[in-house]
Design a protein around this motif. Structure first.
Motif, PDB file in Angstrom:
ATOM      1  N   ILE A  98       0.847  -1.209   0.000  1.00  0.00           N
ATOM      2  CA  ILE A  98       0.000   0.000   0.000  1.00  0.00           C
ATOM      3  C   ILE A  98       0.883   1.261   0.000  1.00  0.00           C
ATOM      4  CG2 ILE A  98      -1.675   1.339   1.337  1.00  0.00           C
ATOM      5  CD1 ILE A  98      -2.635  -1.471   2.427  1.00  0.00           C
ATOM      6  N   VAL A  99       1.893   1.264   0.859  1.00  0.00           N
ATOM      7  CA  VAL A  99       2.771   2.448   0.943  1.00  0.00           C
ATOM      8  C   VAL A  99       3.510   2.647  -0.379  1.00  0.00           C
ATOM      9  CG1 VAL A  99       4.814   3.395   2.083  1.00  0.00           C
ATOM     10  CG2 VAL A  99       2.998   2.350   3.438  1.00  0.00           C
ATOM     11  N   CYS A 100       3.919   1.540  -0.992  1.00  0.00           N
ATOM     12  CA  CYS A 100       4.625   1.630  -2.277  1.00  0.00           C
ATOM     13  C   CYS A 100       3.725   2.263  -3.339  1.00  0.00           C
ATOM     14  CB  CYS A 100       5.043   0.220  -2.690  1.00  0.00           C
ATOM     15  SG  CYS A 100       5.507   0.082  -4.393  1.00  0.00           S
ATOM     16  N   GLY A 101       2.504   1.775  -3.456  1.00  0.00           N
ATOM     17  CA  GLY A 101       1.578   2.299  -4.478  1.00  0.00           C
ATOM     18  C   GLY A 101       1.154   3.720  -4.189  1.00  0.00           C
ATOM     19  N   ARG A 102       1.070   4.026  -2.895  1.00  0.00           N
ATOM     20  CA  ARG A 102       0.538   5.339  -2.519  1.00  0.00           C
ATOM     21  C   ARG A 102       1.676   6.379  -2.436  1.00  0.00           C
ATOM     22  NH1 ARG A 102      -0.468   8.038   1.725  1.00  0.00           N
ATOM     23  NH2 ARG A 102      -2.356   9.315   1.777  1.00  0.00           N
ATOM     24  N   SER A 103       2.620   6.118  -1.556  1.00  0.00           N
ATOM     25  CA  SER A 103       3.655   7.124  -1.296  1.00  0.00           C
ATOM     26  C   SER A 103       4.843   7.005  -2.238  1.00  0.00           C
ATOM     27  CB  SER A 103       4.139   7.005   0.148  1.00  0.00           C
ATOM     28  OG  SER A 103       3.042   7.086   1.018  1.00  0.00           O
TER      29      SER A 103
ATOM     30  N   ALA B 229       4.974   6.059  -5.403  1.00  0.00           N
ATOM     31  CA  ALA B 229       4.667   6.694  -6.689  1.00  0.00           C
ATOM     32  C   ALA B 229       4.597   8.208  -6.529  1.00  0.00           C
ATOM     33  CB  ALA B 229       3.346   6.154  -7.225  1.00  0.00           C
ATOM     34  N   ALA B 230       4.027   8.661  -5.403  1.00  0.00           N
ATOM     35  CA  ALA B 230       3.892  10.112  -5.179  1.00  0.00           C
ATOM     36  C   ALA B 230       5.264  10.766  -5.038  1.00  0.00           C
ATOM     37  CB  ALA B 230       3.049  10.369  -3.932  1.00  0.00           C
ATOM     38  N   ILE B 231       6.163  10.104  -4.309  1.00  0.00           N
ATOM     39  CA  ILE B 231       7.518  10.666  -4.121  1.00  0.00           C
ATOM     40  C   ILE B 231       8.235  10.743  -5.469  1.00  0.00           C
ATOM     41  CG2 ILE B 231       9.804  10.158  -3.176  1.00  0.00           C
ATOM     42  CD1 ILE B 231       8.347   9.056  -0.678  1.00  0.00           C
TER      43      ILE B 231
END
Lengths: 241, 381
Positions: free
Chosen positions: B227-232, B234-236
């Motif tokens: 979840i963190v990979c897909g959410r944060s 990609a955003a970073i």
């Protein structure tokens, strides 16, 4: 070619230009001039239909009021920073409108796009991505894309800014030749005085304070104006509008 | 000389005859781009059989021609040159002559050189070199991160601490609802899938062992990292990529900022703090999801489920999950920041790097998970 009546430009409660009227004759190079922040580029957005007037009307021959509709575009527009598609090469950018709005075979479309790039001196950069181009090259590629469908009317937003003097003069020459040869009508937003005196037939000068057109006519005539705001703009003195 | 009217309004073309004779093809009228679709088939058909000699397009009767039509004629000239024939333009009026000059119509015809297609071996070789290059860049970037982190550890005042807390909020607090929801459902689904089999053996109570160990050792760290990979992640990558293509990162460098210190470490530190905490919370809600199923469909009381969980799950089980989650956090931060810094090519480049971040991070997360699982097994942890 273009008839503008009582046009008010702005957004929300902000007004950049109020009740402005002017005409652009077919085959003319028409310039919208003024100091920074007076609404030149914004006015261009209204003329091209990207924004709808707060009041007043715009009529373009063969188009009517400019509205963005799906279909072959009635005029070409070069945006200030080029607005090239980063995922496509330069030649693909120019070929895009030809591919979409003609039924010509792909190799013909490609050759036509290359011809347009040659016209603006970019044939050697055809297969590069926009990110590999300098600012001036992006502008020239954008002009090639705007001219891809041979529109009779071309809107150019700051075409010479960022170009070296030789390239800028070449672009002026190109505009003059296209005007003479195919009767192109050009509406240009620019600051470049040399370009203005070289190519512009008629112009309007916008004023930020009064939100109105404070001068209209031929640049060479306006240079002699007694109004200090107009005189300073056309003679590049400190008392700019 | 045969004559043929074109379908194109205001234009006509009369092809010459004879395979090697000098052929004259008169055009007339106004030739504009809007007629190109109709004119091109006629023009190409008129010269289809011509493989030698000279063809002359007589433009005497053409009053207006725009650049689009002229570029069609020039393309036709290049095509004929390939076949060994020559195309001349004759009788252009002054305005058209100027246009021909502008389009380079008087220049020597350049031969069309088709590009050689790349072979399979070349493609595989290029792709391999590209992957190895990317891996080298990631390792180099890791080195830069370590050096920057050591420098900040030695001189804490040089760290960009004030940006860390907002990133903790963005990557942690904002992600909390989705992390809790998904991990609850994971515990719920696991217990639900196992319920029937366990009930068949009268081993209902062991659903607590199954869910407790799976969630703490494996599923909570993995699902949270995904979840963190897909959410944060990609955003970073997208944020740093946009900064890179708009020259903001260059501006920081010019102003004397250490970009890794200023941009990367706050994000990496935030993820390092946040992901283990999220994982711990994910452990709790995952177990709660299992408890819900056990109490509803297996007839196991909540107290019995909890007691069995405490017997089955030891602190080191939770610790292994947290160690994994910290490694996952560093992996996501490393890949996202490196990909962001490597962005070029405008909007499309930003999108490509964001996608690469998610794909590469997921691959590395699963790989690291496998390595840790084997390692913990070998160490009997």
């Amino acid at each position: 070619m273009i008839e503008v009546l009582d046009l008010t430009v702005g957004w929300g409660d902000t007004r950049l230009l109020e009740n402005a009227s002017f005409r652009v004759a077919r085959g003319d190079v028409f310039a919208i001039l003024g100091g920074s922040g007076c609404g030149k580029s914004t006015t261009l957005r209204f003329l091209t239909g990207l924004e709808q007037p707060l009041s007043g009307s715009i009529h373009i021959d063969g188009v009517g009021a400019p509205r963005l509709v799906e279909g072959r575009p009635p005029f070409g527009v070069m945006f200030q920073h080029g607005a090239l598609f980063g995922s496509m090469t330069v030649v693909e950018n120019v070929a895009l409108p030809l591919r979409e709005w003609t039924r010509l075979p792909p190799d013909v479309v490609h050759a036509m796009a290359r011809a347009k790039l040659r016209l603006v001196g970019l044939e050697g950069a055809a297969d590069k991505l926009p990110s590999e181009l300098s600012g001036g090259m992006k502008k020239r590629a954008a002009i090639a894309r705007a001219m891809a469908l041979e529109p009779e009317l071309l809107f150019l937003d700051e075409p010479s800014a960022g170009l070296d003097p030789v390239m800028s003069a070449g672009l002026d020459e190109l505009i003059l030749t296209l005007k003479r040869v195919v009767g192109l009508t050009v509406v240009v937003v620019t600051h470049e005085l040399q370009s203005i005196f070289a190519i512009v037939d008629q112009c309007i000068l916008l004023d930020k304070e009064t939100r109105s057109i404070i001068a209209r006519g031929r640049p060479s005539e306006l240079r002699e104006s007694g109004d200090p705001r107009i005189h300073s703009f056309f003679n590049r003195t400190a008392e700019a509008v | 000389m045969a004559s043929a009217e074109l379908a194109v309004p205001r234009a006509a073309l009369i092809p010459g005859q004879g395979s090697s004779a000098r052929r004259l093809i008169p055009l007339r009228g106004e030739l504009r781009m809007r007629d190109a679709d109709a004119l091109w088939p006629e023009l190409s058909a008129a010269v289809e059989e011509i493989h030698d000699g000279t063809v002359t397009f007589d433009l005497t009767g053409v009053s207006v021609m725009d650049g689009g039509i002229l570029s069609l004629l020039l393309h036709l000239r290049a095509v004929l040159a390939e076949r060994g024939a020559r195309l001349d333009l004759f009788g252009a009026n002054e305005r058209i002559a100027a246009l021909i000059e502008l389009y380079g119509g008087n220049d020597r015809v350049a031969r069309l050189v088709p590009k050689r297609a790349e072979g399979l071996v070349e493609q595989v070789g290029r792709a391999t070199v590209s992957v190895l290059d990317e891996a080298r860049l990631v390792v180099e970037f890791l080195g830069q991160m370590v050096v920057a982190a050591v420098n900040v550890a030695r001189r804490p005042r040089t760290g960009n601490w004030h940006d860390t807390l907002p990133f903790v909020e963005k990557t942690g607090v904002d992600a909390l609802p989705i992390v809790l929801l998904i991990n609850t459902l994971v515990g719920f689904v696991m217990a639900f899938q196992a319920a029937k089999q366990l009930a068949a053996y009268g081993a209902n109570i062991y659903v607590a062992d199954l869910v407790g160990l799976s969630v703490t050792r494996e599923l909570a760290p993995l699902m949270t990292a995904i979840i963190v990979c897909g959410r944060s992640g990609a955003a970073i990558a997208a944020e740093l990529g946009t900064m890179k293509v708009s020259e903001e990162i260059d501006a920081l460098r010019i102003m004397g900022f250490g970009t890794v210190n200023y941009l990367v470490l706050p994000r990496a530190l935030a993820l390092l703090l946040v992901v283990p905490v999220l994982t711990l919370l994910a452990d709790i809600v995952g177990i709660a999801g299992g408890m819900l199923v056990a109490s509803i469909s297996l007839g196991v009381s909540r107290q019995a489920y909890w007691n069995e969980t405490l017997i089955a799950v030891h602190p080191h089980d939770v610790a292994t999950g947290l160690i994994k989650s910290a490694a996952f956090a560093m992996t996501i931060a490393l890949i996202a920041c490196q990909q962001g810094f490597a962005t070029s090519g405008g909007a499309e480049g930003v999108g490509r790097r964001a996608t690469s971040t998610v794909v590469a991070s997921l691959f590395c997360i699963v790989l690291i998970d496998t390595l840790f699982t084997v390692l913990f097994r070998a160490l009997d942890v």
